[in-house]
Design an enzyme around this catalytic site. Sequence first.
Site, short mmCIF file in Angstrom:
data_model
loop_
_atom_site.label_atom_id
_atom_site.label_comp_id
_atom_site.label_asym_id
_atom_site.label_seq_id
_atom_site.Cartn_x
_atom_site.Cartn_y
_atom_site.Cartn_z
N CYS A 25 0.82 -0.89 -0.16
CA CYS A 25 0.14 -0.04 0.45
C CYS A 25 1.16 1.16 -0.30
O CYS A 25 1.89 0.83 -0.62
CB CYS A 25 -0.52 0.37 1.46
SG CYS A 25 -0.41 0.13 2.64
N THR A 26 0.05 2.10 0.58
CA THR A 26 0.90 3.21 0.79
C THR A 26 2.16 3.32 1.12
O THR A 26 2.94 4.28 1.53
CB THR A 26 0.25 4.54 0.57
OG1 THR A 26 -0.65 5.09 2.28
CG2 THR A 26 -0.60 4.91 -0.28
#
Length: 459
Positions: A25-26
């Site tokens: 994810c980020t």
Amino acid sequence: MHKEIAKELLLLAGGKNNIISISHCTTRLRFDVKDETKIDIHAIENLQGVQGTFFRYGLFQIIFGAGVVNKIYKEVVHVWETAPSEEPVHQKKASRKLNPAAAFAKTLSDIFVPIIPAITASGLLMGLIGMIKVFHWFAAGSPWIKMLDLVSSTAFILLPILVGFSAARQFGSNPYLGAVIAGLLTHPDLLDPSMLGSKTPSSLDIWGLHIPMMGYQGSMIPILLSVFVMSKIEKLLKSIVPKSLDVVIIPFITVMVTGCLALIVMNPAASIIGQIMTQSIVYIYDHAGIAAGALFGGIYSTIVLSGLHHSFYAIEATLLANPHVGVNFLVPIWSMANVAQGGAGLAVFLKTKQSSLKKIALPASLTAFLGIVEPIVFGVNLKLIRPFIGAAIGGAIGGAYVVAVQVVANSYGLTGIPMISIVLPFGAANFVHYMIGFLIAAVSAFIATLFLGFKEETE
């Protein structure tokens, strides 16, 4: 450097044959592994750049932080795919089954995570335009404002198509067909829902059915449902159509069937579901506002632990697109929870005697004030437990405040200090109350953490 870290990481995670899939994810790298006992967690946490690790929904997650994780991911995947193996390469799919609610939320999260940069960029630009107008940095009607407005609105105009593309890829279908279906549902010939007050949609009469020519701009649920059905149709056709014809026949039938089903059946139904969800959230906000703000502000960080907080983007987009709502009253609550984690982290920084913990706590706390909480949550607060509880208390108090004074935003994807840009367009009072909530959440979390204390390991 990243290549060496990737090699060590793969080895410490049990080797190639212990890893089923890799995603990110980020801020986090995610491993779906066969045998968790083969992972050397302590050694991984001592690798350069690693800010913490944890297990969630059967996935081993390693925090590297924004801007780093994507580089590590590319190297890890390259090493994993090219490393010799005695076993066949596994399909890159998670092996563990989640309960339906968790699986749905995770899917939403995985769909929206790749779109976050576009949302964030547009949100900041919209906030910048709001600040320009509030402080009169340019004259009204300035070509600069018009140009920036065009740039800032593009991502939100194209958001349904971006979601359609990402959803199709997540469902294992052709992402370009997903974009086409999403484009169909936002076609210029279909009435934009925001125009409902001034215009009435025309209708198509087919087999006695009156199909309104209504678009779904800003409505995520119809897009997601249509693309999901499209993926099932495409997979079915792939099992039937000869390979020599699949390039032409499968896209043709998939788009035609899905498009007709979407306009006639799925989207009206999905639109009703979306309206019910939106009305329910608005009802809770109107009738249990302060209590709801405290509850959501208190538990939001727990939701962040799973990474499922990205699934809220669909709800927030629906709120903004609804002509009767038109604002985002959820993201101020999320922001209070995030800055509270920073406040709790500062308390840890002040109180701890460990130099190694101080080195992590201060920068991670400041990062939380910028809206990125994984480093402070997983690297400090959650490990010590009580600071995480202190942050939940601060988030609850801050959440209750911003709901009580009705702080709102004109976008989503931003929290903490960057969120100032999307609260300013609603006036100085909205901005002042947001900053008061910011301070309340951070300070109350700081005090709660000092009061609760925490037990740390000796160096």
